[in-house]
Design a protein around this motif. Structure first.
Motif, PDB file in Angstrom:
ATOM      1  N   LYS A   1      15.511  13.025   7.324  1.00  0.00           N
ATOM      2  CA  LYS A   1      16.249  12.416   6.207  1.00  0.00           C
ATOM      3  C   LYS A   1      15.734  11.009   5.926  1.00  0.00           C
ATOM      4  O   LYS A   1      15.614  10.598   4.765  1.00  0.00           O
ATOM      5  CB  LYS A   1      17.740  12.376   6.539  1.00  0.00           C
ATOM      6  CG  LYS A   1      18.379  13.756   6.612  1.00  0.00           C
ATOM      7  CD  LYS A   1      19.861  13.661   6.956  1.00  0.00           C
ATOM      8  CE  LYS A   1      20.494  15.045   7.056  1.00  0.00           C
ATOM      9  NZ  LYS A   1      21.927  14.974   7.428  1.00  0.00           N
ATOM     10  N   LEU A   2      15.433  10.261   6.997  1.00  0.00           N
ATOM     11  CA  LEU A   2      14.891   8.917   6.827  1.00  0.00           C
ATOM     12  C   LEU A   2      13.543   8.963   6.116  1.00  0.00           C
ATOM     13  O   LEU A   2      13.281   8.162   5.206  1.00  0.00           O
ATOM     14  CB  LEU A   2      14.754   8.241   8.196  1.00  0.00           C
ATOM     15  CG  LEU A   2      14.149   6.833   8.219  1.00  0.00           C
ATOM     16  CD1 LEU A   2      15.007   5.870   7.411  1.00  0.00           C
ATOM     17  CD2 LEU A   2      13.992   6.333   9.645  1.00  0.00           C
ATOM     18  N   ALA A   3      12.677   9.905   6.526  1.00  0.00           N
ATOM     19  CA  ALA A   3      11.366  10.052   5.874  1.00  0.00           C
ATOM     20  C   ALA A   3      11.537  10.395   4.401  1.00  0.00           C
ATOM     21  O   ALA A   3      10.822   9.859   3.535  1.00  0.00           O
ATOM     22  CB  ALA A   3      10.557  11.128   6.589  1.00  0.00           C
ATOM     23  N   ASN A   4      12.496  11.288   4.094  1.00  0.00           N
ATOM     24  CA  ASN A   4      12.742  11.665   2.705  1.00  0.00           C
ATOM     25  C   ASN A   4      13.228  10.465   1.897  1.00  0.00           C
ATOM     26  O   ASN A   4      12.796  10.248   0.755  1.00  0.00           O
ATOM     27  CB  ASN A   4      13.774  12.790   2.662  1.00  0.00           C
ATOM     28  CG  ASN A   4      14.001  13.308   1.254  1.00  0.00           C
ATOM     29  OD1 ASN A   4      13.066  13.674   0.546  1.00  0.00           O
ATOM     30  ND2 ASN A   4      15.253  13.327   0.830  1.00  0.00           N
ATOM     31  N   ASN A   5      14.137   9.670   2.488  1.00  0.00           N
ATOM     32  CA  ASN A   5      14.625   8.468   1.792  1.00  0.00           C
ATOM     33  C   ASN A   5      13.500   7.468   1.545  1.00  0.00           C
ATOM     34  O   ASN A   5      13.449   6.822   0.491  1.00  0.00           O
ATOM     35  CB  ASN A   5      15.731   7.810   2.609  1.00  0.00           C
ATOM     36  CG  ASN A   5      17.005   8.642   2.644  1.00  0.00           C
ATOM     37  OD1 ASN A   5      17.224   9.474   1.773  1.00  0.00           O
ATOM     38  ND2 ASN A   5      17.831   8.438   3.651  1.00  0.00           N
ATOM     39  N   ILE A   6      12.594   7.334   2.529  1.00  0.00           N
ATOM     40  CA  ILE A   6      11.464   6.419   2.353  1.00  0.00           C
ATOM     41  C   ILE A   6      10.549   6.914   1.236  1.00  0.00           C
ATOM     42  O   ILE A   6      10.033   6.122   0.429  1.00  0.00           O
ATOM     43  CB  ILE A   6      10.693   6.262   3.677  1.00  0.00           C
ATOM     44  CG1 ILE A   6      11.538   5.477   4.680  1.00  0.00           C
ATOM     45  CG2 ILE A   6       9.356   5.572   3.460  1.00  0.00           C
ATOM     46  CD1 ILE A   6      10.958   5.399   6.056  1.00  0.00           C
TER      47      ILE A   6
ATOM     48  N   ILE B   1      11.541   8.632  -1.332  1.00  0.00           N
ATOM     49  CA  ILE B   1      12.257   8.320  -2.574  1.00  0.00           C
ATOM     50  C   ILE B   1      12.103   6.840  -2.919  1.00  0.00           C
ATOM     51  O   ILE B   1      11.871   6.474  -4.079  1.00  0.00           O
ATOM     52  CB  ILE B   1      13.745   8.704  -2.434  1.00  0.00           C
ATOM     53  CG1 ILE B   1      13.884  10.229  -2.306  1.00  0.00           C
ATOM     54  CG2 ILE B   1      14.553   8.203  -3.616  1.00  0.00           C
ATOM     55  CD1 ILE B   1      15.288  10.693  -1.957  1.00  0.00           C
ATOM     56  N   LEU B   2      12.249   5.985  -1.889  1.00  0.00           N
ATOM     57  CA  LEU B   2      12.075   4.544  -2.128  1.00  0.00           C
ATOM     58  C   LEU B   2      10.662   4.230  -2.593  1.00  0.00           C
ATOM     59  O   LEU B   2      10.445   3.358  -3.454  1.00  0.00           O
ATOM     60  CB  LEU B   2      12.382   3.773  -0.835  1.00  0.00           C
ATOM     61  CG  LEU B   2      13.850   3.701  -0.407  1.00  0.00           C
ATOM     62  CD1 LEU B   2      13.971   3.050   0.960  1.00  0.00           C
ATOM     63  CD2 LEU B   2      14.669   2.925  -1.428  1.00  0.00           C
ATOM     64  N   LYS B   3       9.698   4.949  -2.017  1.00  0.00           N
ATOM     65  CA  LYS B   3       8.301   4.733  -2.406  1.00  0.00           C
ATOM     66  C   LYS B   3       8.104   5.056  -3.888  1.00  0.00           C
ATOM     67  O   LYS B   3       7.456   4.312  -4.630  1.00  0.00           O
ATOM     68  CB  LYS B   3       7.407   5.602  -1.532  1.00  0.00           C
ATOM     69  CG  LYS B   3       5.930   5.238  -1.584  1.00  0.00           C
ATOM     70  CD  LYS B   3       5.106   6.212  -0.768  1.00  0.00           C
ATOM     71  CE  LYS B   3       5.515   6.203   0.692  1.00  0.00           C
ATOM     72  NZ  LYS B   3       4.720   7.138   1.501  1.00  0.00           N
TER      73      LYS B   3
ATOM     74  N   ASN C   1       0.855  -1.192   0.000  1.00  0.00           N
ATOM     75  CA  ASN C   1       0.000   0.000   0.000  1.00  0.00           C
ATOM     76  C   ASN C   1       0.888   1.238   0.000  1.00  0.00           C
ATOM     77  O   ASN C   1       1.535   1.549   0.992  1.00  0.00           O
ATOM     78  CB  ASN C   1      -0.909   0.009   1.235  1.00  0.00           C
ATOM     79  CG  ASN C   1      -1.779  -1.229   1.306  1.00  0.00           C
ATOM     80  OD1 ASN C   1      -2.208  -1.744   0.277  1.00  0.00           O
ATOM     81  ND2 ASN C   1      -2.022  -1.716   2.505  1.00  0.00           N
ATOM     82  N   LEU C   2       0.914   1.935  -1.130  1.00  0.00           N
ATOM     83  CA  LEU C   2       1.756   3.120  -1.249  1.00  0.00           C
ATOM     84  C   LEU C   2       0.968   4.343  -0.806  1.00  0.00           C
ATOM     85  O   LEU C   2       0.223   4.945  -1.579  1.00  0.00           O
ATOM     86  CB  LEU C   2       2.254   3.283  -2.687  1.00  0.00           C
ATOM     87  CG  LEU C   2       3.058   2.090  -3.236  1.00  0.00           C
ATOM     88  CD1 LEU C   2       3.527   2.387  -4.644  1.00  0.00           C
ATOM     89  CD2 LEU C   2       4.245   1.798  -2.338  1.00  0.00           C
ATOM     90  N   GLU C   3       1.136   4.683   0.489  1.00  0.00           N
ATOM     91  CA  GLU C   3       0.417   5.825   1.055  1.00  0.00           C
ATOM     92  C   GLU C   3       1.013   7.137   0.542  1.00  0.00           C
ATOM     93  O   GLU C   3       2.061   7.144  -0.109  1.00  0.00           O
ATOM     94  CB  GLU C   3       0.515   5.781   2.586  1.00  0.00           C
ATOM     95  CG  GLU C   3      -0.219   4.626   3.228  1.00  0.00           C
ATOM     96  CD  GLU C   3      -0.158   4.720   4.752  1.00  0.00           C
ATOM     97  OE1 GLU C   3       0.800   5.328   5.264  1.00  0.00           O
ATOM     98  OE2 GLU C   3      -1.087   4.222   5.399  1.00  0.00           O
ATOM     99  N   PRO C   4       0.345   8.271   0.844  1.00  0.00           N
ATOM    100  CA  PRO C   4       0.928   9.572   0.476  1.00  0.00           C
ATOM    101  C   PRO C   4       2.299   9.751   1.123  1.00  0.00           C
ATOM    102  O   PRO C   4       2.633   9.116   2.116  1.00  0.00           O
ATOM    103  CB  PRO C   4      -0.090  10.582   1.030  1.00  0.00           C
ATOM    104  CG  PRO C   4      -1.367   9.822   1.131  1.00  0.00           C
ATOM    105  CD  PRO C   4      -0.995   8.407   1.438  1.00  0.00           C
TER     106      PRO C   4
END
Length: 747
Positions: free
Chosen positions: A502-507, A509-511, A487-490
């Motif tokens: 930074k972790l949220a930004n990387n996630i 990007i991964l999404k 499930n690819l959330e917003p």
């Protein structure tokens, strides 16, 4: 069964004897210096008694100063006057302070109708104001007050000192002394008449058990300055008075202090003296018996085929090897110290055997059993550790898995991002600091005044920060869990510049990468389907023709003209099928990289001209107009000429097949930054997809109807060859304009 129990009891018996022997030897090593001297008067205990006597002697005789003389020696310095005058501030601030102290008291008394009480407070206030005012008017006024205070302190000191006179008299009976002041010549003694003969008769080995002479090689003159440090706590509180007395009475003395043999049985040192003799005798018996039992028990415990010589069980060895080696070493050190503590405890219980025989015996037996168990555990623990150290290679592996190395690795990971590691360290330090201050505030409630503002302005903001960070982290964790479920959330919000941001930004990007990957996967599935369809179509078409015309050849009474026509078609389709299969095989080899390049120094301009010459007849027969732009100088590159010729051949062949009739074709060669750039431009007769990458797919053709003779492998093969040379082949599409750019490294 009885035999096993008997053998176990025998083992326990020898272990207890071994522990007893070890404690005896330990006591001999630790306490031998105290008891092997053979003389109580050389022990630290007697030395304390002697110093205490000298202390009392100094207080009551050697440093004795009449109270009147002590008071007459009082002086007041200018600094003392200033300190007394400004102790609570200047004159105005002190008067204001006094008035504020009595204001409420006076008002409360008046409101209660107690005029007399109010008047008393007023008089008391005015008296203090007058006293403070006089302080600032006259130094003599303050000096008189300070002298009075010091006289009171002297009176208190002499009163407290008298409480120790009884102890002094008790010690005076135990010691005989003759001391002479080296400055004044005054003699202090308790032997009556003093002359050379009486001193000789008194201070000798026949009458005295102990004699201390001042001065000697080892002892200097007796100084009362030194003995001042032995004053009791109660007297030491009057340090100012003691300093005054020392300044006026401290001298050096020569002479003797002794302990008469006759006084030992009745003096203050009687109990300690005979207690020492008793313990010395007990110590010698304990140490000698311990040494004997240690030797005997060691023989039985460690002889061949004994319990302690057996191999350790593999089960215990495996469990032991789970312990990190550094923790194992630390554990052995701890066990050794525990054993030493138990051995000292056993020795103390034996050497200080009290009157309650039952209780003491029970404690000794219990301590011996605990000690035996601890020593056995330590022995096997040390044995396993020794085995572990015998193998160097295994030891290296053990050290890599040690607690220190793993902790260091964990610490490095914690500070992999220094900002995060520092923040964590500061937060933990703050938490521990608040806990320590809170504990201290419980012990000393006054510290709560420091704790409350610190908690409000530092603790609460840190708590809020932690809650927010934990909430943000939980939000990131929930998002990753949803990604795992598909499930690819917003996108997650990016808050600040922290590591969590930074972790949220990387996630995020991964999404997006997952979305792109899904699209690519769908595209790959579509291209795979198209590939199978195209391969089937391109291979089946000539094969169908071959089968059809082969069947026609089998027709009876077939004319020679038809037969020749059919054979010609079969030959052409067979060759077409062979070309397709060869191209497919070559494309597969190119894609897998399983091809060897034979590189030589080749002129790219000349190689391109040769390729065009091969298609010269077809170019002339077509309606296309070729415009060739070459450099005047040759362009040399280290390439496989045959493979690169195949690239040019495929590109020119594609131009002839797919270019719109009656249009121009532009081919150019140029150099730029040690690279050769070859461009092919033409107008396509078929509508092209905007996605140029798909044209590199095998069996992908611009002619979607697949009516032309192409295999759809030309561009794929060409790109693979250029890639193997370390170059690049790119396609640009602008409407119907089709442009191929080949870039190669040159020398």
């Amino acid at each position: 069964m009885d035999t096993k129990w008997r053998s176990k009891l025998v083992l326990v018996f020898w272990l207890i004897l071994f522990t007893y022997g070890l404690s005896g030897v330990t006591a001999g090593i630790s306490s031998g210096s105290d008891y092997l001297r053979g003389d109580y008067f050389k022990t630290p205990q007697f030395n304390d008694e002697l110093n205490q006597f000298i202390n009392y002697l100094s207080m009551f005789e050697l440093n004795e100063l009449p109270k009147t003389e002590a008071k007459g020696a009082i002086t007041v310095s200018k600094d003392e006057i200033d300190e007394h005058r400004y102790r609570y501030g200047n004159l105005s601030s002190q008067i204001s302070s006094i008035k504020s102290q009595y204001e409420d008291k006076v008002n409360d008394a008046k409101e209660a109708g107690n005029e007399e009480v109010a008047q008393t407070y007023v008089e008391e206030r005015d008296k203090k104001i007058e006293d403070i005012t006089n302080n600032f008017k006259s130094d003599e006024y303050i000096q008189a007050k300070i002298i009075k205070e010091k006289e009171q302190r002297i009176d208190e000191y002499y009163k407290i000192k008298e409480n120790y006179r009884t102890d002094f008299l008790r010690y005076k009976k135990a010691f005989t002394y003759y001391l002479k002041d080296t400055v004044t010549g005054q003699v202090y003694t308790n032997i009556g008449d003093v002359n050379a003969q009486s001193l000789k008769n008194t201070f000798n080995s026949k009458t005295m058990e102990f004699i201390q002479t001042y001065p000697t090689r080892t002892n200097d003159y007796l100084s009362t300055e030194i003995t001042g440090s032995y004053y009791s706590d109660a007297v030491s509180e009057y340090e100012d008075v003691i300093t005054l007395l020392k300044a006026n009475t401290t001298h050096l003395f020569e002479g003797k202090i002794a302990v008469p043999k006759s006084a030992i049985k009745e003096s203050a040192i009687h109990a300690n003296y005979y207690d020492f003799l008793y313990k010395k005798d007990l110590f010698l018996k304990f140490t000698i018996s311990g040494l004997i039992l240690l030797i005997i028990s060691s023989y039985f415990l460690f002889r061949e085929k004994s319990y302690f010589r057996r191999e350790t069980s593999e089960k215990w060895r495996a469990l032991y090897h789970l312990i990190p080696i550094d923790i194992s070493v630390f554990g052995l050190i701890c066990l050794v110290f525990i054993n030493l503590g138990l051995l000292f405890l056993i020795g103390d219980r034996i050497l200080y055997f009290d009157e309650n025989i039952f209780m003491t015996s029970r404690d000794i037996i219990f301590s011996l059993m605990i000690g035996a168990l601890s020593i056995t555990l330590t022995f096997f623990y040390g044995k396993l550790l020794f085995e572990r150290f015998k193998y160097a290679e295994k030891l290296k592996e053990d050290w890599k898995g040690s607690f220190i190395i793993r902790s260091w690795g964990a610490l490095q990971l914690a500070f992999l991002n220094r900002h995060v590691g520092t923040q964590l360290f500061i937060l933990l330090a703050a938490v521990f600091a608040f806990g320590a201050v809170l504990t201290a505030a419980v012990i000393k409630p006054v510290l709560i005044l420091l704790y409350i503002p610190a908690f409000l302005f530092i603790g609460i903001p840190i708590l809020v920060l932690l809650i927010r960070r934990i909430g943000y982290f939980n939000k990131i964790t929930r998002s990753t869990n949803e990604i795992v479920r598909g499930n690819l959330e917003p996108d997650l919000p990016i808050v600040g510049q922290s590591i969590l941001a930074k972790l949220a930004n990387n996630i995020n990007i991964l999404k997006h990468g997952v979305r792109t990957s899904k699209k690519e996967q769908a595209k790959s599935e579509r291209l795979k389907t198209e590939l199978i369809t195209n391969v089937s179509h391109d291979l089946r078409t000539p094969l169908t023709s071959i089968i059809t015309y082969t069947e026609l050849l089998k027709t009876p009474n077939l004319s020679k003209e038809d037969s020749d026509s059919y054979l010609e078609i079969i030959d052409r389709k067979s060759k077409r099928l062979k070309v397709l299969i060869d191209d497919l095989f070559e494309a597969s080899k190119m894609a897998s990289g399983n091809i060897e390049l034979i590189k030589q120094k080749v002129d790219i301009v000349q190689l391109l001209q040769q390729s065009l010459a091969e298609y010269n007849e077809m170019i002339n027969e077509s309606s296309l107009q070729f415009r060739i732009t070459n450099t005047e100088q040759p362009i040399y590159a280290l390439v496989d000429g045959q493979k690169l010729w195949r690239v040019f051949e495929n590109l020119i062949s594609n131009i002839l097949k797919y270019t719109l009739e009656n249009t121009r074709v532009y081919i150019s060669v140029k150099t730029e930054e040690e690279r050769a750039i070859i461009e092919f431009k033409n107008i396509s007769k078929y509508e092209l997809s905007e996605n140029s990458d798909e044209l590199f797919e095998r069996f992908k053709r611009g002619d979607t109807s697949r009516n032309t003779e192409g295999s759809g492998l030309g561009l794929a093969i060409a790109k693979s060859i250029v890639d193997l040379h370390g170059g690049s082949l790119d396609i640009e599409i602008d409407g119907d304009l089709f442009k191929v750019i080949v870039i190669l490294n040159i020398e």
